[in-house]
Design an enzyme around this catalytic site. Structure first.
Site, PDB file in Angstrom:
ATOM      1  N   LYS A  90       0.935  -0.984   0.110  1.00 55.61           N
ATOM      2  CA  LYS A  90       0.164   0.112   0.132  1.00 55.61           C
ATOM      3  C   LYS A  90       0.829   1.351  -0.182  1.00 55.61           C
ATOM      4  CE  LYS A  90      -4.002   2.236   0.131  1.00 55.61           C
ATOM      5  NZ  LYS A  90      -3.406   2.893  -0.868  1.00 55.61           N
ATOM      6  N   LYS A 126       5.243   1.797  -3.121  1.00 57.88           N
ATOM      7  CA  LYS A 126       5.078   3.162  -3.453  1.00 57.88           C
ATOM      8  C   LYS A 126       5.658   3.052  -5.211  1.00 57.88           C
ATOM      9  CE  LYS A 126       4.766   7.405  -2.207  1.00 57.88           C
ATOM     10  NZ  LYS A 126       4.164   7.995  -1.046  1.00 57.88           N
ATOM     11  N   ASP A 166      -0.200  10.680  -4.586  1.00 58.52           N
ATOM     12  CA  ASP A 166       0.968  11.282  -3.793  1.00 58.52           C
ATOM     13  C   ASP A 166       1.355  12.777  -4.632  1.00 58.52           C
ATOM     14  OD1 ASP A 166       3.240  10.544  -1.653  1.00 58.52           O
ATOM     15  OD2 ASP A 166       4.435  11.752  -3.375  1.00 58.52           O
ATOM     16  N   THR A 210      -4.545  13.536   5.579  1.00 56.92           N
ATOM     17  CA  THR A 210      -3.174  13.571   5.938  1.00 56.92           C
ATOM     18  C   THR A 210      -2.802  14.806   6.959  1.00 56.92           C
ATOM     19  OG1 THR A 210      -2.552  12.642   3.970  1.00 56.92           O
ATOM     20  CG2 THR A 210      -0.848  13.580   5.079  1.00 56.92           C
ATOM     21  N   ASN A 241      -2.474  19.452  -1.229  1.00 53.77           N
ATOM     22  CA  ASN A 241      -3.434  18.998  -0.598  1.00 53.77           C
ATOM     23  C   ASN A 241      -3.139  18.673   1.077  1.00 53.77           C
ATOM     24  OD1 ASN A 241      -5.958  17.030  -0.058  1.00 53.77           O
ATOM     25  ND2 ASN A 241      -4.127  15.647   0.083  1.00 53.77           N
TER      26      ASN A 241
HETATM   27  O1  2IT Z   1       3.040   9.180   1.536  1.00 48.63           O
HETATM   28  C1  2IT Z   1       1.911   8.541   1.694  1.00 48.63           C
HETATM   29  O2  2IT Z   1       1.708   7.978   2.890  1.00 48.63           O
HETATM   30  C2  2IT Z   1       0.680   8.589   0.723  1.00 48.63           C
HETATM   31  N1  2IT Z   1       1.211   9.268  -0.137  1.00 48.63           N
HETATM   32  C3  2IT Z   1      -0.447   8.209   0.822  1.00 48.63           C
HETATM   33  C4  2IT Z   1      -0.515   6.555   0.566  1.00 48.63           C
HETATM   34  C5  2IT Z   1      -1.813   6.017   0.643  1.00 48.63           C
HETATM   35  O3  2IT Z   1      -1.811   4.836   0.256  1.00 48.63           O
HETATM   36  O4  2IT Z   1      -2.735   6.516   0.912  1.00 48.63           O
END
Ligand code: 2IT
Length: 448
Positions: A90, A126, A166, A210, A241
């Site tokens: 994930k 990632k 991201d 976030t 964001n």
């Molecule tokens: O850096 C991160 O934690 C994200 N870009 C979100 C990753 C996600 O799977 O929601």
């Protein structure tokens, strides 16, 4: 430092000398977990550390797309399935010019421990591409996303690997990516991506998660100091964001963001970016890829300066929300000189290891990004739950769970640091708490 830990760091440094960001994150994480390895000598026998720093697999693929003039372009796409010991891989996708293997691997490595910290069953991954979304039309973005997904779709799935957004990948791009996945596979598997639109399985609060999570974590840090966010002034880097979520939640709780920055300049808004009008304007700037913030300054009557704001004294908290390695030793010196007490990392690895040491030695209270920003991926995991149960939770329900998650992340980090006699060290605590679960799962699953 534990001898085995040192050996693994040294060998990573030599082997991956061409991947500086990745080596930096390996040093940062392994540098913290030495006492855990002292307590678990059995990990050496199964070579757990060399295994944990090596991605399970890393896809690299060609992505070809055609621009609006009919000209073809070739980019490089990546997906790194870093560690699947505790759940399906994930993590987000980053579309940015500078994306390379080192950046994707550092993000995947960080993600592994961050995801573990959420307490939810998600492994680390990632991906992304060295594609620059700046100035692209919607039709170009769609064609790029379709081409990217055509290369990737056979390697992902709701129980395999679940990408999200991201930098450079927001709701619009996730829509195009999901459309292409559905078109190619002919199935309704919306749990394959998170950060989706609400009409096809997205979760309420995911866009805010976030930033909201970062403020919930900050609340715990302040509480520990006998303080609250009320009346606090915050300087954030970035205006995407994540920064937007920070601004919004801070204002709801009586704090205010008074500085924000873009790659070229920063604004100082003494009144704070607190009204709906300002917050929506920030979203719109980002949507239009507008990095010159003079437009904001003119509209709302505040100052806009070239360069970076590190060293400003009229704030209580710095929260870097833009990208990796924003704060090196020079910036750290300015922060210390300014006498700002709180440094709350939000973007992934915004601080060099040298700068962290300097801030720490000078008594700045530091919170590490892999804990602070974990609410984003945490709510992504909640989106996966909703998708698999074929239902939709209310805004309140998601927000409540997010708050609990952030308090738990803070507490488990604190407990992990205390267990190893490290005192109030949120960085070591987050690394140890995140590492322990992944290491235990790997150990129990045998050697591979
Ligand atoms: O850096 C991160 O934690 C994200 N870009 C979100 C990753 C996600 O799977 O929601």
């Amino acid at each position: 430092m534990n001898e085995y830990v040192q050996e693994v760091i040294d060998s990573a440094r030599a082997k991956y000398s061409n991947q500086p960001e990745f080596v930096q994150s390996v040093q940062e994480v392994l540098g913290s977990i030495s006492p855990v390895i002292d307590a678990h000598p059995e990990y050496r026998k199964v070579d757990l550390l060399n295994r944990i720093i090596e991605p399970e697999r890393l896809f690299k693929f060609r992505v070809v797309w055609t621009d609006d003039n009919g000209q073809a372009h070739t980019n490089v796409g990546y997906r790194c399935q870093f560690n699947g010991a505790i759940g399906p891989y994930k993590g987000g996708l980053r579309f940015q010019k500078n994306v390379n293997e080192s950046i994707i691997k550092f993000l995947g490595f960080e993600q592994t421990f961050k995801n573990s910290l959420t307490g939810l069953p998600i492994g680390g991954g990632k991906g992304g591409a060295d594609f620059d979304p700046t100035g692209k039309s919607d039709a170009e973005m769609m064609r790029f996303c379709q081409s990217y997904m055509t290369a990737l779709y056979r390697y992902i799935g709701p129980d395999i690997d679940v990408p999200a957004g991201d930098m450079g990948v927001g709701g619009k791009e996730i829509g195009y990516l999901f459309g292409q996945y559905r078109r190619l596979k002919g199935v309704w598997e919306n749990g394959v991506l998170t950060g989706k639109g609400l009409s096809y399985g997205g979760s309420l609060i995911r866009p805010e998660a976030t930033g909201y999570g970062a403020i919930y974590y900050l609340n715990e840090v302040l509480r520990q100091q006998g303080d609250t966010i009320r009346g606090k002034k915050i300087a954030v880097t970035g205006f995407g964001n994540v920064a937007w979520g920070v601004m919004k939640k801070a204002s709801q709780l009586g704090g205010k963001v008074t500085y924000m920055s873009s790659p070229t300049c920063y604004i100082h808004d003494e009144e704070g970016i607190v009204t709906d009008e300002k917050l929506n304007y920030v979203l719109d700037l980002r949507r239009r890829n507008q990095i010159d913030l003079t437009e904001y300054a003119e509209k709302f009557g505040c100052e806009c300066h070239q360069g970076k704001f590190w060293g400003v004294k009229d704030v209580d908290i710095y929260m870097p929300c833009a990208t990796q390695n924003e704060v090196g030793i020079e910036e750290a010196k300015k922060i210390v000189e300014a006498g700002v007490r709180y440094y709350i990392e939000v973007s992934n690895m915004p601080t060099t290891n040298e700068a962290i040491d300097y801030l720490r030695q000078n008594g700045v209270i530091i919170a590490p990004s892999k804990a602070v920003n974990a609410g984003g991926v945490g709510v992504s995991a909640l989106e996966m739950s909703q998708n698999s149960e074929r239902l939709v939770w209310t805004e309140d329900e998601v927000d409540q769970r997010l708050q609990h998650m952030m308090v738990n992340i803070y507490r488990s980090s604190l407990e992990a640091a205390q267990e190893y006699g490290l005192g109030y060290d949120l960085i070591a605590g987050a690394n140890i708490a995140g590492f322990k679960k992944v290491a235990t799962a790997m150990y129990e699953q045998g050697i591979f």
